[in-house]
Design an enzyme around this catalytic site. Structure first.
Site, PDB file in Angstrom:
ATOM      1  N   ASP A   1       6.311   0.419  -2.366  1.00 48.60           N
ATOM      2  CA  ASP A   1       6.096  -0.812  -3.134  1.00 48.60           C
ATOM      3  C   ASP A   1       5.529  -1.803  -2.116  1.00 48.60           C
ATOM      4  OD1 ASP A   1       6.843  -2.141  -5.922  1.00 48.60           O
ATOM      5  OD2 ASP A   1       7.415  -3.614  -4.423  1.00 48.60           O
TER       6      ASP A   1
ATOM      7  N   LYS B   1      15.476   1.223  -7.752  1.00 48.99           N
ATOM      8  CA  LYS B   1      14.587   0.472  -6.862  1.00 48.99           C
ATOM      9  C   LYS B   1      15.364   0.150  -5.600  1.00 48.99           C
ATOM     10  CE  LYS B   1      10.395  -1.318  -6.759  1.00 48.99           C
ATOM     11  NZ  LYS B   1       9.127  -0.864  -7.363  1.00 48.99           N
TER      12      LYS B   1
HETATM   13  P1  NDP Z   1       1.150  -4.281  -1.005  1.00 45.69           P
HETATM   14  O1  NDP Z   1       2.166  -4.664  -0.033  1.00 45.69           O
HETATM   15  O2  NDP Z   1       0.245  -3.152  -0.706  1.00 45.69           O
HETATM   16  O3  NDP Z   1       0.230  -5.540  -1.355  1.00 45.69           O
HETATM   17  C1  NDP Z   1       0.747  -6.730  -1.872  1.00 45.69           C
HETATM   18  C2  NDP Z   1      -0.395  -7.720  -1.916  1.00 45.69           C
HETATM   19  O4  NDP Z   1      -0.012  -8.890  -2.616  1.00 45.69           O
HETATM   20  C3  NDP Z   1      -0.832  -8.167  -0.536  1.00 45.69           C
HETATM   21  O5  NDP Z   1      -2.225  -8.387  -0.553  1.00 45.69           O
HETATM   22  C4  NDP Z   1      -0.075  -9.486  -0.374  1.00 45.69           C
HETATM   23  O6  NDP Z   1      -0.668 -10.388   0.554  1.00 45.69           O
HETATM   24  C5  NDP Z   1      -0.226 -10.020  -1.770  1.00 45.69           C
HETATM   25  N1  NDP Z   1       0.728 -11.053  -2.054  1.00 45.69           N
HETATM   26  C6  NDP Z   1       2.068 -11.030  -1.877  1.00 45.69           C
HETATM   27  N2  NDP Z   1       2.596 -12.187  -2.268  1.00 45.69           N
HETATM   28  C7  NDP Z   1       1.557 -12.941  -2.689  1.00 45.69           C
HETATM   29  C8  NDP Z   1       1.446 -14.241  -3.231  1.00 45.69           C
HETATM   30  N3  NDP Z   1       2.524 -14.998  -3.402  1.00 45.69           N
HETATM   31  N4  NDP Z   1       0.211 -14.694  -3.569  1.00 45.69           N
HETATM   32  C9  NDP Z   1      -0.890 -13.925  -3.400  1.00 45.69           C
HETATM   33  N5  NDP Z   1      -0.842 -12.690  -2.893  1.00 45.69           N
HETATM   34  C10 NDP Z   1       0.365 -12.220  -2.552  1.00 45.69           C
HETATM   35  O7  NDP Z   1       1.926  -4.025  -2.377  1.00 45.69           O
HETATM   36  P2  NDP Z   1       1.464  -3.220  -3.655  1.00 45.69           P
HETATM   37  O8  NDP Z   1       0.004  -3.420  -3.862  1.00 45.69           O
HETATM   38  O9  NDP Z   1       2.007  -1.848  -3.566  1.00 45.69           O
HETATM   39  O10 NDP Z   1       2.283  -3.963  -4.809  1.00 45.69           O
HETATM   40  C11 NDP Z   1       1.766  -5.090  -5.512  1.00 45.69           C
HETATM   41  C12 NDP Z   1       2.526  -5.270  -6.806  1.00 45.69           C
HETATM   42  O11 NDP Z   1       2.405  -4.093  -7.621  1.00 45.69           O
HETATM   43  C13 NDP Z   1       4.042  -5.501  -6.672  1.00 45.69           C
HETATM   44  O12 NDP Z   1       4.474  -6.345  -7.723  1.00 45.69           O
HETATM   45  C14 NDP Z   1       4.620  -4.111  -6.888  1.00 45.69           C
HETATM   46  O13 NDP Z   1       5.968  -4.158  -7.316  1.00 45.69           O
HETATM   47  C15 NDP Z   1       3.699  -3.618  -7.986  1.00 45.69           C
HETATM   48  N6  NDP Z   1       3.636  -2.176  -8.166  1.00 45.69           N
HETATM   49  C16 NDP Z   1       3.304  -1.358  -7.117  1.00 45.69           C
HETATM   50  C17 NDP Z   1       3.237   0.007  -7.313  1.00 45.69           C
HETATM   51  C18 NDP Z   1       2.754   0.934  -6.246  1.00 45.69           C
HETATM   52  O14 NDP Z   1       2.527   2.115  -6.563  1.00 45.69           O
HETATM   53  N7  NDP Z   1       2.542   0.491  -5.018  1.00 45.69           N
HETATM   54  C19 NDP Z   1       3.608   0.629  -8.601  1.00 45.69           C
HETATM   55  C20 NDP Z   1       3.841  -0.335  -9.669  1.00 45.69           C
HETATM   56  C21 NDP Z   1       3.879  -1.677  -9.416  1.00 45.69           C
HETATM   57  P3  NDP Z   1      -0.219 -10.392   2.101  1.00 45.69           P
HETATM   58  O15 NDP Z   1      -1.052  -9.312   2.722  1.00 45.69           O
HETATM   59  O16 NDP Z   1      -0.556 -11.753   2.539  1.00 45.69           O
HETATM   60  O17 NDP Z   1       1.255 -10.115   2.141  1.00 45.69           O
END
Ligand code: NDP
Length: 449
Positions: free
Chosen positions: A169, A129
């Site tokens: 991510d 990572k």
């Molecule tokens: P993105 O950056 O696309 O989206 C993250 C989202 O989570 C945004 O809407 C962000 O809001 C929100 N967010 C962040 N912190 C908080 C919080 N404290 N409370 C509420 N909402 C929050 O990331 P991903 O969707 O790619 O990743 C999301 C999760 O999934 C992570 O844990 C990642 O490690 C996991 N993951 C992702 C994979 C992938 O293929 N992308 C694969 C496996 C796991 P804001 O816009 O305000 O920042």
């Protein structure tokens, strides 16, 4: 939390001493060790050959300076990380996270989880990572490009299709992967498609990769429902986040007949009882990189925004935390239980605190841990690597079918393993043990390296 068996406690104590201040990493290690008691009782060689101790120490940790110039001409300095955790099963594989909260402890927790997740997919990929404390929010495209170019100018010497294959991510999507790949290609003079996944379709990407983590989480949940003769039809679902994972989880739930009534970003959450308007959500959060509070202003009807409190107070049958680590704590778990939630499946990595998932399990809520439920993203990255290696590209339908089959396989493996080790129906134990034993056996076969 129950006490660990003595040998596992010694390992955990060593992890705490060697990695001070890295609370998320401690949490991720502890959660795996909690499941391994019956495994080391049956297979003492895993302790004798120091397999578990070696697993807890990354093979390589790279920390580097990322200097870049912002639009006003000011020099900015960020810190870059790549933790190459374990390569027993294949090249290191895992995403890059760009978020101001990133430090070594976050990267190590994510890299550690990734080892077991990748093992569970049954594909030949190790765990790693990376990321940076760079905050893309509010930055222009040109600033993001200059940052990505500087980041890759150091990272390129550590990665390669047979060495280490990063992906996206939090904060790293198709735009960032494009800038990173462009710089890698320029520096190395190699069109090495298999060095990064999450690429665009016209330059080596795979169908279904953007959708894969969200879709995969929903496919996993569908398997849980299917086992009890049920389906998503008519279910109320709450999904936190509104990024890559959350958006495609919403899409698949709606395709399967469920209704997603709430989602969030880091500023608050929205509720729309008639079902989240996915096109509007994509337009605001993906296309415009806007804020979720804009949704009720544009959506007609009774949708509303809440800027404080917990999204988990919204009553639902199924909860899919898809935002970030430790976003669902003990009091959130109590709210879900009081409101009759039956299933919690983690789309994000480690979104539930240990207290939360223990409360859920004790209350009879089915809990699916992220390393199993969200493995569809990395599995589809491995499918992207396969297509790159054979210079092929598959259709959407074929790739989605492969993803669905992989998620069913992970689901069944978790249950079979839980049964084998005397904890029937426990997805946490099943995922940890199944993920662990495959890596551990490979490490034993490869000798003390
Ligand atoms: P993105 O950056 O696309 O989206 C993250 C989202 O989570 C945004 O809407 C962000 O809001 C929100 N967010 C962040 N912190 C908080 C919080 N404290 N409370 C509420 N909402 C929050 O990331 P991903 O969707 O790619 O990743 C999301 C999760 O999934 C992570 O844990 C990642 O490690 C996991 N993951 C992702 C994979 C992938 O293929 N992308 C694969 C496996 C796991 P804001 O816009 O305000 O920042």
């Amino acid at each position: 939390m129950a006490a660990l068996d003595e040998k596992l406690q010694d390992i955990y104590t060593e992890v705490l001493q060697r990695n001070p201040g890295e609370s998320e990493f401690h949490q991720a290690v502890r959660e795996v060790l909690d499941s391994l008691g019956p495994v080391v009782a049956k297979h003492p060689q895993y302790v004798d050959a120091a397999v578990i101790r070696r697993l807890c120490e990354p093979e390589r940790q790279i920390i580097f300076r990322v200097p870049w110039v912002d639009d006003s001409g000011t020099v900015q300095i960020n810190r870059g990380f790549r933790v190459e955790f374990n390569s027993a099963l294949g090249p290191y594989k895992g995403g890059l996270r760009f978020h101001p909260s990133v430090y070594l402890g976050i990267v190590k927790f994510l890299g550690f989880e990734q080892i077991f997740k990748n093992s569970l997919t049954g594909m030949p990929i190790g765990g790693g990572k990376g990321g940076s404390d760079f905050d893309p929010k509010g930055r222009s495209d040109a600033e993001v490009m200059r940052f990505c170019q500087s980041f890759m100018t150091e990272l390129y010497r550590h990665i390669g299709e047979y060495t280490d294959v990063p992906a996206g991510d939090i904060g790293v999507g198709g735009r960032e992967i494009g800038y990173l790949f462009g710089q890698y290609k320029r520096i190395t003079n190699r069109y090495e498609s298999g060095v990064l996944t999450g690429k665009g379709l016209s330059w080596g990407g795979s169908q279904v990769r953007p959708e894969a983590t969200g879709y995969g989480t929903v496919f996993f949940t569908e398997q849980i429902l299917d086992r009890r003769g049920d389906s998503f039809e008519g279910k109320r679902v709450v999904i936190s986040g509104s990024g890559n994972v959350a958006i495609y989880a919403v899409e698949k739930v709606h395709q399967l007949g469920g209704t997603v009534v709430a989602c969030s970003d880091s500023s608050g959450y929205i509720v729309d009882d008639k079902g989240i308007d996915l096109e509007l959500l994509k337009e605001i959060k993906h296309d415009r990189r806007g804020r979720i509070h804009e949704y009720p202003d544009i959506a007609r009807g009774s949708a509303y925004f809440v800027d404080s409190g917990s999204i988990w107070a919204v009553p639902c049958d199924i909860a899919l935390p898809c935002a970030t680590q430790n976003e669902l704590n003990g009091s959130d778990a109590r709210l879900l239980i009081e409101n009759g939630c039956a299933i919690v499946a983690e789309g994000a990595n480690m979104p539930c605190t240990p207290e939360a998932f223990r409360l859920l399990i004790d209350a009879g809520v089915t809990f699916a841990p992220g390393k199993a439920a969200n493995a569809g993203g990395v599995a589809t990255s491995a499918l992207e690597m396969q297509q790159n290696a054979s210079r092929d590209s598959w259709t959407f339908e074929h790739t989605e079918q492969r993803l669905e089959t992989i998620m069913r396989g992970i689901h069944d493996r978790c249950l079979e393993t839980a049964e084998e080790y005397g904890t029937p129906g426990d997805y946490v134990a099943g995922a940890n043990i199944a993920g662990f034993t495959q890596v551990a056996d490979a490490m034993l076969a490869l000798g003390i390296v």
